[in-house]
Scaffold this active site. Sequence first.
Site, PDB file in Angstrom:
ATOM      1  N   GLU A  80      69.327 120.481 -12.647  1.00  0.00           N
ATOM      2  CA  GLU A  80      70.124 121.404 -13.468  1.00  0.00           C
ATOM      3  C   GLU A  80      69.992 120.934 -14.909  1.00  0.00           C
ATOM      4  OE1 GLU A  80      72.071 124.331 -13.377  1.00  0.00           O
ATOM      5  OE2 GLU A  80      72.165 123.802 -15.514  1.00  0.00           O
ATOM      6  N   CYS A 125      78.915 131.057 -13.092  1.00  0.00           N
ATOM      7  CA  CYS A 125      80.250 131.356 -12.564  1.00  0.00           C
ATOM      8  C   CYS A 125      81.289 130.361 -13.065  1.00  0.00           C
ATOM      9  CB  CYS A 125      80.211 131.369 -11.032  1.00  0.00           C
ATOM     10  SG  CYS A 125      81.842 131.559 -10.319  1.00  0.00           S
ATOM     11  N   CYS A 153      82.697 133.808 -14.311  1.00  0.00           N
ATOM     12  CA  CYS A 153      83.879 134.197 -13.534  1.00  0.00           C
ATOM     13  C   CYS A 153      85.118 133.341 -13.804  1.00  0.00           C
ATOM     14  CB  CYS A 153      83.592 134.100 -12.030  1.00  0.00           C
ATOM     15  SG  CYS A 153      81.965 134.631 -11.549  1.00  0.00           S
ATOM     16  N   LYS A 175      86.389 133.345 -17.546  1.00  0.00           N
ATOM     17  CA  LYS A 175      86.796 134.737 -17.803  1.00  0.00           C
ATOM     18  C   LYS A 175      88.135 135.039 -17.134  1.00  0.00           C
ATOM     19  CE  LYS A 175      86.176 137.612 -14.935  1.00  0.00           C
ATOM     20  NZ  LYS A 175      84.980 138.304 -14.528  1.00  0.00           N
ATOM     21  N   TYR A 204      81.677 120.125  -8.184  1.00  0.00           N
ATOM     22  CA  TYR A 204      80.350 120.598  -7.750  1.00  0.00           C
ATOM     23  C   TYR A 204      79.391 119.421  -7.585  1.00  0.00           C
ATOM     24  CZ  TYR A 204      80.641 125.667  -7.756  1.00  0.00           C
ATOM     25  OH  TYR A 204      80.917 126.966  -7.412  1.00  0.00           O
ATOM     26  N   ALA A 244      63.674 121.691 -14.953  1.00  0.00           N
ATOM     27  CA  ALA A 244      62.560 121.562 -14.016  1.00  0.00           C
ATOM     28  C   ALA A 244      61.749 122.848 -14.071  1.00  0.00           C
ATOM     29  CB  ALA A 244      63.075 121.333 -12.606  1.00  0.00           C
ATOM     30  N   GLY A 284      79.080 148.816 -22.058  1.00  0.00           N
ATOM     31  CA  GLY A 284      80.105 149.473 -21.249  1.00  0.00           C
ATOM     32  C   GLY A 284      80.093 149.023 -19.802  1.00  0.00           C
ATOM     33  N   TYR A 299      80.431 145.672 -16.764  1.00  0.00           N
ATOM     34  CA  TYR A 299      81.479 144.746 -16.326  1.00  0.00           C
ATOM     35  C   TYR A 299      81.965 143.874 -17.493  1.00  0.00           C
ATOM     36  CZ  TYR A 299      80.584 144.385 -11.133  1.00  0.00           C
ATOM     37  OH  TYR A 299      80.470 144.558  -9.788  1.00  0.00           O
ATOM     38  N   GLU A 326      85.530 144.106 -19.367  1.00  0.00           N
ATOM     39  CA  GLU A 326      86.480 143.016 -19.122  1.00  0.00           C
ATOM     40  C   GLU A 326      86.888 142.332 -20.424  1.00  0.00           C
ATOM     41  OE1 GLU A 326      85.423 141.653 -14.543  1.00  0.00           O
ATOM     42  OE2 GLU A 326      84.557 140.484 -16.178  1.00  0.00           O
ATOM     43  N   ARG A 331      79.046 152.569 -15.751  1.00  0.00           N
ATOM     44  CA  ARG A 331      78.071 153.445 -15.087  1.00  0.00           C
ATOM     45  C   ARG A 331      77.760 152.899 -13.690  1.00  0.00           C
ATOM     46  NH1 ARG A 331      72.562 153.454 -15.040  1.00  0.00           N
ATOM     47  NH2 ARG A 331      72.378 151.863 -16.665  1.00  0.00           N
ATOM     48  N   GLY A 342      74.015 143.533 -21.089  1.00  0.00           N
ATOM     49  CA  GLY A 342      73.235 143.219 -19.896  1.00  0.00           C
ATOM     50  C   GLY A 342      72.753 141.778 -19.878  1.00  0.00           C
ATOM     51  N   HIS A 347     106.217 148.248   3.079  1.00  0.00           N
ATOM     52  CA  HIS A 347     107.016 148.955   2.080  1.00  0.00           C
ATOM     53  C   HIS A 347     108.018 148.017   1.421  1.00  0.00           C
ATOM     54  CE1 HIS A 347     108.867 152.467   0.283  1.00  0.00           C
ATOM     55  NE2 HIS A 347     110.043 151.990   0.640  1.00  0.00           N
ATOM     56  N   GLU A 382     100.508 150.405   0.278  1.00  0.00           N
ATOM     57  CA  GLU A 382     100.884 151.287   1.390  1.00  0.00           C
ATOM     58  C   GLU A 382     100.269 152.678   1.217  1.00  0.00           C
ATOM     59  OE1 GLU A 382     105.136 152.494   1.743  1.00  0.00           O
ATOM     60  OE2 GLU A 382     105.398 151.487  -0.174  1.00  0.00           O
TER      61      GLU A 382
HETATM   62  P1  NDP Z   1      75.685 145.604 -17.083  1.00  0.00           P
HETATM   63  O1  NDP Z   1      74.275 145.852 -16.783  1.00  0.00           O
HETATM   64  O2  NDP Z   1      76.743 145.862 -16.084  1.00  0.00           O
HETATM   65  O3  NDP Z   1      76.085 146.379 -18.405  1.00  0.00           O
HETATM   66  C1  NDP Z   1      75.295 146.376 -19.555  1.00  0.00           C
HETATM   67  C2  NDP Z   1      75.870 147.386 -20.508  1.00  0.00           C
HETATM   68  O4  NDP Z   1      75.188 147.320 -21.753  1.00  0.00           O
HETATM   69  C3  NDP Z   1      75.721 148.805 -20.007  1.00  0.00           C
HETATM   70  O5  NDP Z   1      76.864 149.503 -20.375  1.00  0.00           O
HETATM   71  C4  NDP Z   1      74.491 149.307 -20.755  1.00  0.00           C
HETATM   72  O6  NDP Z   1      74.496 150.680 -20.978  1.00  0.00           O
HETATM   73  C5  NDP Z   1      74.660 148.598 -22.066  1.00  0.00           C
HETATM   74  N1  NDP Z   1      73.393 148.398 -22.769  1.00  0.00           N
HETATM   75  C6  NDP Z   1      72.258 147.874 -22.250  1.00  0.00           C
HETATM   76  N2  NDP Z   1      71.303 147.813 -23.205  1.00  0.00           N
HETATM   77  C7  NDP Z   1      71.847 148.326 -24.322  1.00  0.00           C
HETATM   78  C8  NDP Z   1      71.363 148.552 -25.639  1.00  0.00           C
HETATM   79  N3  NDP Z   1      70.121 148.237 -25.981  1.00  0.00           N
HETATM   80  N4  NDP Z   1      72.191 149.082 -26.545  1.00  0.00           N
HETATM   81  C9  NDP Z   1      73.458 149.416 -26.208  1.00  0.00           C
HETATM   82  N5  NDP Z   1      73.981 149.226 -24.991  1.00  0.00           N
HETATM   83  C10 NDP Z   1      73.179 148.682 -24.054  1.00  0.00           C
HETATM   84  O7  NDP Z   1      75.695 144.104 -17.565  1.00  0.00           O
HETATM   85  P2  NDP Z   1      76.844 143.075 -17.824  1.00  0.00           P
HETATM   86  O8  NDP Z   1      76.225 142.146 -18.795  1.00  0.00           O
HETATM   87  O9  NDP Z   1      78.133 143.719 -18.174  1.00  0.00           O
HETATM   88  O10 NDP Z   1      77.024 142.365 -16.428  1.00  0.00           O
HETATM   89  C11 NDP Z   1      75.895 141.800 -15.765  1.00  0.00           C
HETATM   90  C12 NDP Z   1      76.213 141.616 -14.310  1.00  0.00           C
HETATM   91  O11 NDP Z   1      77.079 140.522 -14.173  1.00  0.00           O
HETATM   92  C13 NDP Z   1      76.941 142.781 -13.665  1.00  0.00           C
HETATM   93  O12 NDP Z   1      76.063 143.750 -13.204  1.00  0.00           O
HETATM   94  C14 NDP Z   1      77.665 142.111 -12.560  1.00  0.00           C
HETATM   95  O13 NDP Z   1      76.823 142.095 -11.440  1.00  0.00           O
HETATM   96  C15 NDP Z   1      77.918 140.713 -13.075  1.00  0.00           C
HETATM   97  N6  NDP Z   1      79.323 140.534 -13.455  1.00  0.00           N
HETATM   98  C16 NDP Z   1      80.285 140.625 -12.519  1.00  0.00           C
HETATM   99  C17 NDP Z   1      81.607 140.478 -12.857  1.00  0.00           C
HETATM  100  C18 NDP Z   1      82.668 140.605 -11.827  1.00  0.00           C
HETATM  101  O14 NDP Z   1      82.346 140.475 -10.649  1.00  0.00           O
HETATM  102  N7  NDP Z   1      83.893 140.893 -12.196  1.00  0.00           N
HETATM  103  C19 NDP Z   1      82.016 140.221 -14.245  1.00  0.00           C
HETATM  104  C20 NDP Z   1      80.931 140.166 -15.136  1.00  0.00           C
HETATM  105  C21 NDP Z   1      79.633 140.320 -14.763  1.00  0.00           C
HETATM  106  P3  NDP Z   1      73.961 151.738 -19.878  1.00  0.00           P
HETATM  107  O15 NDP Z   1      75.050 151.886 -18.872  1.00  0.00           O
HETATM  108  O16 NDP Z   1      73.736 152.969 -20.649  1.00  0.00           O
HETATM  109  O17 NDP Z   1      72.707 151.161 -19.321  1.00  0.00           O
END
Ligand code: NDP
Length: 455
Positions: free
Chosen positions: A35, A43, A48, A51, A99, A115, A177, A179, A183, A206, A263, A436, A441
């Site tokens: 690592e 995480c 996680c 956060k 860990y 690595a 927009g 996760y 959040e 989405r 993303g 209840h 419920e």
């Molecule tokens: P996501 O892929 O969920 O979201 C990325 C967001 O950024 C989307 O809204 C996307 O828009 C937007 N986006 C991507 N590229 C651009 C750009 N060039 N310009 C403007 N907007 C852009 O990624 P996250 O980083 O939020 O999360 C990654 C993953 O981590 C998640 O899929 C999830 O699996 C995991 N995660 C889980 C959590 C939990 O369990 N609570 C918490 C946090 C993360 P569009 O929709 O239009 O593509």
Amino acid sequence: MAFDYDLFVIGGGSGGVRAARIAAAEHGARVGLAEEYRMGGTCVIRGCVPKKLMVFASGFPGAVADARAYGWEARIGGFDWPAFRTRLDAELARLEGIYRANLLRAGVEVHDCRATLAGPHEVALADGRVVTAKHILIATGGSPVVPEKWRDVPGSLTSNDIFLMQDLPKSVLIVGGGYIASEFACIFNGLGVKTTQFYRGAQILRGFDDEARGHIAQEMIANGVDLHLETDLLEMEPRDGGTWVKSTTGHDGVYDAVVFATGRNPATKGLGLEELGLSLKPNGAIPVDSYSQTAIPSIYAVGDVTDRANLTPVAIREGHAFADTVFGGTPRHFDHGLIPTAIFTQPEYGTVGLTEEEGRAPGPVDVFSATFRPMHSLFAGRDNRAMMKLIVCGTTDKVLGCHIIADHAGEMIQLAAVAISMGATKAEFDKTLAVHPTMAEELVTMRSATRSHRD
Ligand code: NDP
């Protein structure tokens, strides 16, 4: 050929650590793990866990306001970010220690360095050594991506930077927009930071249930998040001690911090995979089969680096199944078909199974959906509404999906997921006696459905 190890794991996050521990402790394999940063991975160190602790911190102003409504003489002072961070750092260090201790207790040899692959059975360590292993597992996770246009503009942060901030900003712009964006918009807003969110699409989150997405967005706006839909960044530059931005819709302003939650990409850069002849997906993900095996038979990959479902419990299951398959003599793979998850927005969203939109694809579904004002907040004079929704197969009566938006939705969805993964029908939900007075419920008392199918 004699190898130094039966298994060498690259990456000490959730998936890699689980695979290493199971292979060593349960199946007697000789295991090494490298690592390059801190044990625990995304995480524990920058995802996680920190956060969720910030989610808890951000909930107190609302809780104190409710306390007043319930008759308490309560007031909340300012938020002491440095004090919170000190405790957060200590907690993460504690978990990191656990860990590491668990790995050592299992007999895993830990290498605190980067690595890379030097061959199908060879791993080059950053300290110059090359070790050999019968099997190699790549579990290097992912990392946040900032769109290229904004990558070099000073002041752009990602979720990795948030936990390391020296000061809490007074204003923040979140771009994205998904996760993470949604959040953190709620977290900052709850901590009293003036929060703006730009999302380029028509609605945040989405891929999730449309009705749920709309409900969450409405509640976030009602809670104070300045959410701009169909809005993207047009210009951005350092100005007035902060970052000035202009949006595609003409909005402009200066923010103390701009967070890109646009993303994450699999962390495969420089690992040496392509040099071994392995083609990666366009975003760098490692293609694997259902047993997490790559096209090079001695090399496997689990977790976010494979970009299947990027969630901690999924990586853990994939890592465990890999260890049982390769070292335990019991071939099995993790079924990615039914994955419960929670989004820790405020309100929280718990979901498992199909969305209404997905449910309609193969045939008719009955949709049971209710929104209501929960007792706790109704009494406190708040207007927020909870939402419960079941997607039920129109022919078999099986519950195909469940969506909960409410306080503690993550806790509730875990239990609904047990029933749904056992194939429970709506009739069986209804047969279950209500507890209840609770919010949950509603899941066993919803009677009127709208039948819905794709035209
Ligand atoms: P996501 O892929 O969920 O979201 C990325 C967001 O950024 C989307 O809204 C996307 O828009 C937007 N986006 C991507 N590229 C651009 C750009 N060039 N310009 C403007 N907007 C852009 O990624 P996250 O980083 O939020 O999360 C990654 C993953 O981590 C998640 O899929 C999830 O699996 C995991 N995660 C889980 C959590 C939990 O369990 N609570 C918490 C946090 C993360 P569009 O929709 O239009 O593509």
